[in-house]
Design a protein around this motif. Structure first.
Motif, PDB file in Angstrom:
ATOM      1  N   SER A  14       0.729  -1.171   0.028  1.00  0.00           N
ATOM      2  CA  SER A  14      -0.042   0.105   0.094  1.00  0.00           C
ATOM      3  C   SER A  14       0.942   1.206  -0.114  1.00  0.00           C
ATOM      4  O   SER A  14       0.408   2.357  -0.449  1.00  0.00           O
ATOM      5  CB  SER A  14      -0.917  -0.068   1.247  1.00  0.00           C
ATOM      6  OG  SER A  14      -0.331   0.071   2.558  1.00  0.00           O
ATOM      7  N   GLU A  33      -3.640  -7.535   5.369  1.00  0.00           N
ATOM      8  CA  GLU A  33      -2.394  -7.186   5.946  1.00  0.00           C
ATOM      9  C   GLU A  33      -1.289  -8.128   5.884  1.00  0.00           C
ATOM     10  O   GLU A  33      -1.401  -9.318   6.045  1.00  0.00           O
ATOM     11  CB  GLU A  33      -2.735  -7.056   7.565  1.00  0.00           C
ATOM     12  CG  GLU A  33      -1.699  -6.513   8.333  1.00  0.00           C
ATOM     13  CD  GLU A  33      -2.304  -6.373   9.800  1.00  0.00           C
ATOM     14  OE1 GLU A  33      -2.906  -5.182   9.979  1.00  0.00           O
ATOM     15  OE2 GLU A  33      -1.942  -7.456  10.512  1.00  0.00           O
ATOM     16  N   CYS A  35       2.031  -9.797   6.838  1.00  0.00           N
ATOM     17  CA  CYS A  35       2.737 -10.045   8.043  1.00  0.00           C
ATOM     18  C   CYS A  35       3.665 -10.875   7.831  1.00  0.00           C
ATOM     19  O   CYS A  35       3.795 -11.503   6.787  1.00  0.00           O
ATOM     20  CB  CYS A  35       1.874 -10.523   9.280  1.00  0.00           C
ATOM     21  SG  CYS A  35       0.962 -12.028   8.826  1.00  0.00           S
ATOM     22  N   GLN A  55      -4.928 -12.711   6.290  1.00  0.00           N
ATOM     23  CA  GLN A  55      -3.592 -12.052   6.330  1.00  0.00           C
ATOM     24  C   GLN A  55      -2.699 -12.623   5.205  1.00  0.00           C
ATOM     25  O   GLN A  55      -2.903 -13.871   4.993  1.00  0.00           O
ATOM     26  CB  GLN A  55      -2.965 -12.051   7.542  1.00  0.00           C
ATOM     27  CG  GLN A  55      -3.665 -11.118   8.658  1.00  0.00           C
ATOM     28  CD  GLN A  55      -2.869 -11.273  10.007  1.00  0.00           C
ATOM     29  OE1 GLN A  55      -2.728 -12.168  10.683  1.00  0.00           O
ATOM     30  NE2 GLN A  55      -2.310 -10.134  10.605  1.00  0.00           N
ATOM     31  N   VAL A 131       3.513  -2.184   9.894  1.00  0.00           N
ATOM     32  CA  VAL A 131       2.711  -3.277   9.251  1.00  0.00           C
ATOM     33  C   VAL A 131       1.634  -2.399   8.095  1.00  0.00           C
ATOM     34  O   VAL A 131       1.472  -1.355   8.493  1.00  0.00           O
ATOM     35  CB  VAL A 131       1.631  -3.873  10.108  1.00  0.00           C
ATOM     36  CG1 VAL A 131       0.622  -3.074  10.742  1.00  0.00           C
ATOM     37  CG2 VAL A 131       1.066  -5.264   9.397  1.00  0.00           C
ATOM     38  N   MET A 132       1.500  -3.286   6.958  1.00  0.00           N
ATOM     39  CA  MET A 132       0.693  -2.344   5.967  1.00  0.00           C
ATOM     40  C   MET A 132      -0.064  -3.439   5.094  1.00  0.00           C
ATOM     41  O   MET A 132       0.338  -4.609   5.136  1.00  0.00           O
ATOM     42  CB  MET A 132       1.440  -1.478   4.933  1.00  0.00           C
ATOM     43  CG  MET A 132       2.528  -2.236   4.192  1.00  0.00           C
ATOM     44  SD  MET A 132       3.438  -1.024   3.342  1.00  0.00           S
ATOM     45  CE  MET A 132       4.642  -0.122   4.684  1.00  0.00           C
ATOM     46  N   ASN A 133      -1.017  -3.065   4.442  1.00  0.00           N
ATOM     47  CA  ASN A 133      -1.752  -4.135   3.481  1.00  0.00           C
ATOM     48  C   ASN A 133      -1.102  -4.143   2.197  1.00  0.00           C
ATOM     49  O   ASN A 133      -0.238  -3.198   1.819  1.00  0.00           O
ATOM     50  CB  ASN A 133      -3.180  -3.368   3.322  1.00  0.00           C
ATOM     51  CG  ASN A 133      -4.229  -3.782   4.191  1.00  0.00           C
ATOM     52  OD1 ASN A 133      -3.719  -4.510   5.369  1.00  0.00           O
ATOM     53  ND2 ASN A 133      -5.258  -3.079   4.406  1.00  0.00           N
ATOM     54  N   SER A 155      -8.572  -2.194   6.587  1.00  0.00           N
ATOM     55  CA  SER A 155      -7.533  -2.110   7.681  1.00  0.00           C
ATOM     56  C   SER A 155      -8.051  -3.165   8.683  1.00  0.00           C
ATOM     57  O   SER A 155      -9.196  -3.415   8.803  1.00  0.00           O
ATOM     58  CB  SER A 155      -7.609  -0.846   8.040  1.00  0.00           C
ATOM     59  OG  SER A 155      -6.721  -0.777   9.256  1.00  0.00           O
ATOM     60  N   MET A 156      -6.984  -3.675   9.464  1.00  0.00           N
ATOM     61  CA  MET A 156      -7.302  -4.600  10.368  1.00  0.00           C
ATOM     62  C   MET A 156      -7.830  -3.879  11.784  1.00  0.00           C
ATOM     63  O   MET A 156      -8.624  -4.471  12.418  1.00  0.00           O
ATOM     64  CB  MET A 156      -5.926  -5.451  10.756  1.00  0.00           C
ATOM     65  CG  MET A 156      -6.200  -6.598  11.729  1.00  0.00           C
ATOM     66  SD  MET A 156      -7.069  -8.118  10.972  1.00  0.00           S
ATOM     67  CE  MET A 156      -5.785  -8.538   9.723  1.00  0.00           C
ATOM     68  N   LYS A 273      -3.174  -1.524  18.810  1.00  0.00           N
ATOM     69  CA  LYS A 273      -2.419  -2.202  17.439  1.00  0.00           C
ATOM     70  C   LYS A 273      -1.010  -2.049  17.475  1.00  0.00           C
ATOM     71  O   LYS A 273      -0.662  -0.885  17.863  1.00  0.00           O
ATOM     72  CB  LYS A 273      -3.184  -1.463  16.434  1.00  0.00           C
ATOM     73  CG  LYS A 273      -2.435  -2.064  14.894  1.00  0.00           C
ATOM     74  CD  LYS A 273      -3.379  -3.270  14.792  1.00  0.00           C
ATOM     75  CE  LYS A 273      -3.258  -3.651  13.192  1.00  0.00           C
ATOM     76  NZ  LYS A 273      -1.822  -4.183  12.975  1.00  0.00           N
TER      77      LYS A 273
END
Length: 373
Positions: A14, A33, A35, A55, A131-133, A155-156, A273
């Protein structure tokens, strides 16, 4: 299949970062997301861990797929990750007891993935930027469109996912012992249930949105709140009333991961978060009571906010030695304990198995005159 014959694939983040590789698994487009997990083995257990639902999983160990897959290693009845990113994917495997290849397994479970990616560089990028998508696609080479999709992906934060992975109705799992546990399935792993059963606990496993009357009728000797995906704040409406009831019974409570966060929230402790999160089988945790250090398996992107701790309701029992975040709590207003990490450790070390024994001792004490049968 040779890497040269695999279809081109793109991973778009993103923040505009784009990397190219080759397709693995199903041909398609997926997102979520992004990870990473630092475990060297246990990829199948990771892929089927419900806490990873939605994820994109990036494995930091370079060789993935080289021992194939086995049905006995599944932690749930389906793959939970939204997509897979690896450095070097093995179509062939050398495990004589494997059921099949990882490629067959991913195709069967409709998982889109990419190989040939410099995962080390990407992990360093995520650790720096947070962290990002991201989106993986083996259907289009339009980088701008894929970056746009990544930016627009949910978004998470604020995302309720436990009801996406829970069972549809309550289930009883028998044992040869006298103790009855109520288990609340927010995405519970099979190995957690196995740990309770082998310790003589008969389980009544309730769906995430359990009916209170049904919970009351079970007459549990203890209450367990499981791991699961998503933002714990989004699960509060259905989870907290059950936790409040469980506390009112005077019976012991135990929470792992999401369950830990929810029990803390029920006592007014806030959950935040994390910038990156903890995911892997090598996280050092210090037991404050004993002073001993455990190497633990972890999988979480949210954590109890250490700046919002209220020492009148709970003591910190465990801390993470990498970043000093809270890893465990012992509660003061009711018999309860919780940990952020995974003592069932599947995959991973077994240093923290004693936590199941500690909880069972609390159950035995609370059960009073029940006799081992």
């Amino acid at each position: 299949m040779s890497p040269d014959t695999k279809k081109p694939c793109i991973l778009a983040l993103s923040d505009g970062t784009v990397v190219r590789g080759k397709a693995i698994g199903k041909i398609g487009t997926t997102g979520g997301e992004l990870c990473f997990n630092t475990s060297m083995t246990g990829y199948q257990e990771i892929f089927t861990d419900p806490s990873y639902y939605g994820q994109l999983m990036m494995m930091t160990y370079p060789h993935i797929g080289n021992y194939g897959t086995m049905s006995r290693d599944d932690e749930a009845n389906r793959v939970m990750i939204a997509g897979l990113i690896v450095r070097s994917f093995s179509d062939d495997f050398s495990n004589p007891i494997a059921d099949g290849s990882l490629q067959e397994y991913l195709e069967r479970n409709n998982v889109v993935g990419i190989t040939g990616v410099d995962t080390r560089r990407l992990v360093r990028h995520i650790r720096t930027e947070g962290v990002m998508n991201a989106v993986i696609s083996s259907e289009t080479t339009d980088e701008d469109e894929l970056v746009k999709q990544a930016k627009e992906w949910d978004s998470m934060m604020g995302l309720e996912l436990a009801t996406k992975v829970t069972r549809k109705e309550a289930q009883t799992i028998p044992s040869d012992g006298p103790y009855k546990l109520a288990v609340f399935d927010y995405g519970v792993k099979k190995s957690i249930l196995d740990n309770f059963v082998k310790r003589g606990c008969t389980l009544r496993v309730f769906p995430a949105e359990a009916e209170l009357d049904e919970v009351k009728s079970w007459g549990a000797d203890g209450y367990f709140f499981s791991n699961g995906p998503g933002d714990p704040n989004a699960s509060a409406d259905y989870a907290l009333p059950i936790i409040e009831y469980a506390k009112s019974t005077g019976k012991p409570l135990f929470g792992i991961c999401l369950g830990h966060q929810l029990i803390a929230m029920s006592e007014g402790i806030e959950v935040k978060k994390m910038f990156v999160g903890h995911r892997g089988a090598n996280q050092p945790v210090k037991n404050i009571e004993t002073g001993l250090v455990e190497i633990s398996t972890q999988n979480h992107g949210f954590a109890v906010d250490e700046d919002k701790m209220d020492e009148s309701v709970a003591d910190i029992s465990h801390i993470n030695l990498n970043d000093q975040t809270i890893e465990g709590l012992k509660f003061k207003n009711f018999p309860g304990m919780s940990v952020q990490y995974h003592p069932e450790a599947s995959p991973g070390p077994h240093d923290s198995q004693y936590l199941f024994d500690q909880f069972l001792e609390m159950v035995k004490e609370g059960a009073g005159d029940k006799v081992q049968g």
